[in-house]
Scaffold this motif. Structure first.
Motif, PDB file in Angstrom:
ATOM      1  N   PHE A 101     -28.033  43.835 113.477  1.00 53.63           N
ATOM      2  CA  PHE A 101     -27.609  43.085 112.301  1.00 53.63           C
ATOM      3  C   PHE A 101     -28.800  42.284 111.791  1.00 53.63           C
ATOM      4  CE2 PHE A 101     -23.964  44.069 114.811  1.00 53.63           C
ATOM      5  CZ  PHE A 101     -22.896  44.211 113.942  1.00 53.63           C
ATOM      6  N   VAL A 102     -29.041  42.345 110.463  1.00 54.03           N
ATOM      7  CA  VAL A 102     -30.203  41.690 109.868  1.00 54.03           C
ATOM      8  C   VAL A 102     -29.766  40.907 108.634  1.00 54.03           C
ATOM      9  CG1 VAL A 102     -32.511  42.014 108.883  1.00 54.03           C
ATOM     10  CG2 VAL A 102     -31.681  43.582 110.657  1.00 54.03           C
ATOM     11  N   SER A 103     -30.255  39.676 108.504  1.00 59.56           N
ATOM     12  CA  SER A 103     -30.062  38.900 107.273  1.00 59.56           C
ATOM     13  C   SER A 103     -31.345  38.934 106.467  1.00 59.56           C
ATOM     14  CB  SER A 103     -29.667  37.453 107.598  1.00 59.56           C
ATOM     15  OG  SER A 103     -30.686  36.805 108.345  1.00 59.56           O
ATOM     16  N   LEU A 104     -31.211  39.041 105.144  1.00 66.61           N
ATOM     17  CA  LEU A 104     -32.367  39.159 104.256  1.00 66.61           C
ATOM     18  C   LEU A 104     -32.147  38.375 102.973  1.00 66.61           C
ATOM     19  CD1 LEU A 104     -31.591  42.460 105.206  1.00 66.61           C
ATOM     20  CD2 LEU A 104     -34.011  42.554 104.614  1.00 66.61           C
ATOM     21  N   LEU A 105     -33.223  38.129 102.256  1.00 62.30           N
ATOM     22  CA  LEU A 105     -33.151  37.606 100.903  1.00 62.30           C
ATOM     23  C   LEU A 105     -32.972  38.773  99.947  1.00 62.30           C
ATOM     24  CD1 LEU A 105     -36.088  35.023 101.084  1.00 62.30           C
ATOM     25  CD2 LEU A 105     -33.680  34.724 101.725  1.00 62.30           C
ATOM     26  N   GLY A 106     -32.687  38.477  98.669  1.00 62.02           N
ATOM     27  CA  GLY A 106     -32.584  39.532  97.653  1.00 62.02           C
ATOM     28  C   GLY A 106     -31.311  40.334  97.776  1.00 62.02           C
TER      29      GLY A 106
ATOM     30  N   VAL B  75     -28.556  43.383  96.163  1.00 63.03           N
ATOM     31  CA  VAL B  75     -27.914  43.691  94.882  1.00 63.03           C
ATOM     32  C   VAL B  75     -27.468  42.422  94.165  1.00 63.03           C
ATOM     33  CG1 VAL B  75     -25.982  44.870  93.788  1.00 63.03           C
ATOM     34  CG2 VAL B  75     -27.203  45.979  95.657  1.00 63.03           C
ATOM     35  N   GLY B  76     -26.915  41.458  94.902  1.00 61.55           N
ATOM     36  CA  GLY B  76     -26.447  40.219  94.286  1.00 61.55           C
ATOM     37  C   GLY B  76     -27.552  39.217  94.016  1.00 61.55           C
ATOM     38  N   GLY B  77     -28.744  39.475  94.532  1.00 65.66           N
ATOM     39  CA  GLY B  77     -29.880  38.614  94.274  1.00 65.66           C
ATOM     40  C   GLY B  77     -29.982  37.382  95.137  1.00 65.66           C
ATOM     41  N   LYS B  78     -28.948  37.088  95.939  1.00 68.34           N
ATOM     42  CA  LYS B  78     -28.921  35.846  96.717  1.00 68.34           C
ATOM     43  C   LYS B  78     -28.910  36.099  98.221  1.00 68.34           C
ATOM     44  CE  LYS B  78     -28.492  32.861  93.270  1.00 68.34           C
ATOM     45  NZ  LYS B  78     -29.391  31.711  93.033  1.00 68.34           N
ATOM     46  N   GLY B  79     -29.220  37.321  98.616  1.00 62.90           N
ATOM     47  CA  GLY B  79     -29.263  37.617 100.037  1.00 62.90           C
ATOM     48  C   GLY B  79     -28.236  38.639 100.450  1.00 62.90           C
ATOM     49  N   VAL B  80     -28.415  39.187 101.642  1.00 61.80           N
ATOM     50  CA  VAL B  80     -27.555  40.263 102.115  1.00 61.80           C
ATOM     51  C   VAL B  80     -27.587  40.288 103.638  1.00 61.80           C
ATOM     52  CG1 VAL B  80     -29.423  41.963 101.999  1.00 61.80           C
ATOM     53  CG2 VAL B  80     -27.063  42.732 101.806  1.00 61.80           C
ATOM     54  N   VAL B  81     -26.503  40.754 104.241  1.00 67.38           N
ATOM     55  CA  VAL B  81     -26.453  41.019 105.679  1.00 67.38           C
ATOM     56  C   VAL B  81     -26.191  42.503 105.864  1.00 67.38           C
ATOM     57  CG1 VAL B  81     -25.284  40.572 107.871  1.00 67.38           C
ATOM     58  CG2 VAL B  81     -25.668  38.691 106.261  1.00 67.38           C
ATOM     59  N   LEU B  82     -27.061  43.161 106.639  1.00 66.18           N
ATOM     60  CA  LEU B  82     -26.955  44.594 106.881  1.00 66.18           C
ATOM     61  C   LEU B  82     -26.677  44.864 108.352  1.00 66.18           C
ATOM     62  CD1 LEU B  82     -30.130  45.854 104.943  1.00 66.18           C
ATOM     63  CD2 LEU B  82     -27.826  45.504 104.031  1.00 66.18           C
ATOM     64  N   GLU B  83     -26.009  45.982 108.618  1.00 65.33           N
ATOM     65  CA  GLU B  83     -25.824  46.474 109.978  1.00 65.33           C
ATOM     66  C   GLU B  83     -26.483  47.843 110.092  1.00 65.33           C
ATOM     67  OE1 GLU B  83     -22.347  47.856 113.171  1.00 65.33           O
ATOM     68  OE2 GLU B  83     -21.785  46.979 111.235  1.00 65.33           O
ATOM     69  N   PHE B  84     -27.390  47.995 111.054  1.00 65.88           N
ATOM     70  CA  PHE B  84     -28.055  49.265 111.307  1.00 65.88           C
ATOM     71  C   PHE B  84     -27.445  49.926 112.539  1.00 65.88           C
ATOM     72  CE2 PHE B  84     -31.084  47.052 108.724  1.00 65.88           C
ATOM     73  CZ  PHE B  84     -31.730  48.039 108.004  1.00 65.88           C
ATOM     74  N   SER B  85     -27.161  51.229 112.413  1.00 66.09           N
ATOM     75  CA  SER B  85     -26.611  52.002 113.525  1.00 66.09           C
ATOM     76  C   SER B  85     -27.406  53.293 113.671  1.00 66.09           C
ATOM     77  CB  SER B  85     -25.136  52.350 113.276  1.00 66.09           C
ATOM     78  OG  SER B  85     -24.361  51.174 113.133  1.00 66.09           O
ATOM     79  N   LEU B  86     -27.580  53.730 114.904  1.00 60.87           N
ATOM     80  CA  LEU B  86     -28.326  54.954 115.180  1.00 60.87           C
ATOM     81  C   LEU B  86     -27.395  56.151 115.025  1.00 60.87           C
ATOM     82  CD1 LEU B  86     -31.042  56.128 116.051  1.00 60.87           C
ATOM     83  CD2 LEU B  86     -30.270  55.906 118.432  1.00 60.87           C
ATOM     84  N   ALA B  87     -27.706  57.027 114.066  1.00 65.68           N
ATOM     85  CA  ALA B  87     -26.876  58.200 113.797  1.00 65.68           C
ATOM     86  C   ALA B  87     -27.176  59.306 114.811  1.00 65.68           C
ATOM     87  CB  ALA B  87     -27.116  58.700 112.376  1.00 65.68           C
TER      88      ALA B  87
END
Length: 195
Positions: A122-127, A129-141
């Motif tokens: 799980f990663v938190s970032l700035l920017g 689509v909404g411009g105010k940040g995002v939280v992503l989940e990465f999974s190994l396919a």
């Protein structure tokens, strides 16, 4: 809120930032119970140079981490940051860039990361689509490629903006802090729950 990482009993990873004449270099120095040894891992441009934000050592010896700059993302002057993996080998570590961030598509300047018990990242970032940040989940396919899912795009206001520190509970609910938003626009404490 900062997630607690699990390391092997006799080793941990520490961050050391170094400034070079032409570029910023970052190193991870491995330390043991008997004191630091001489193995350094230097990140070189263009993929993972600049601003090591956080490293997450695993009991297996593998290290996951994020850089605030570097990578091949074209929307940022020095790259938008990377998610990387360091795998132990007989001669040190082998570096693999798992993802290059690219501002509007998936955020930029990753701020924090944490792993769950299944190895999802799980990663938190700035920017984003909404411009105010995002939280992503990465999974190994199954094909060995890391794929991400957008858990939440921040838009400011009551929902907050600019997420920084995140942590997880045993049900993979994400808790974190955002620097903007709330009643007085001084930031919020948020929870993201699986639907």
């Amino acid at each position: 809120l900062r997630a607690t990482s699990t390391a092997s009993p006799n080793s941990a990873a520490t961050r050391t930032a170094q400034t070079g004449a032409a570029q910023y270099l970052n190193s991870l120095r491995e330390t043991t119970a008997s004191g630091p040894n001489q193995r350094f891992i230097a990140f070189q441009a263009p993929r993972t140079a600049h601003t090591l934000r956080k490293s997450f050592p695993m009991a297996t010896g593998t290290i996951f981490g994020i850089t605030g700059q570097g990578g091949i993302g074209t929307k940022c002057g020095r790259g938008c940051g990377t998610l990387f993996e360091l795998s132990p080998s007989a001669t040190g570590y082998t570096e693999s860039v798992l993802h290059d961030f690219n501002e509007l598509l998936d955020g930029y300047e990753p701020q924090d990361l944490v792993l769950d018990g299944s190895g999802n990242i799980f990663v938190s970032l700035l920017g984003g689509v909404g411009g105010k940040g995002v939280v992503l989940e990465f999974s190994l396919a199954s094909d060995g490629i890391w794929q991400y899912t957008t858990l939440y795009s921040f838009t400011g206001g009551d929902g907050g903006g600019y997420p920084y520190y995140i942590t997880l509970d045993s049900s993979d609910n994400v808790y974190g802090t955002a620097a903007e938003g709330g009643a007085k626009n001084k930031g919020v404490l948020f929870e993201l729950s699986p639907e």
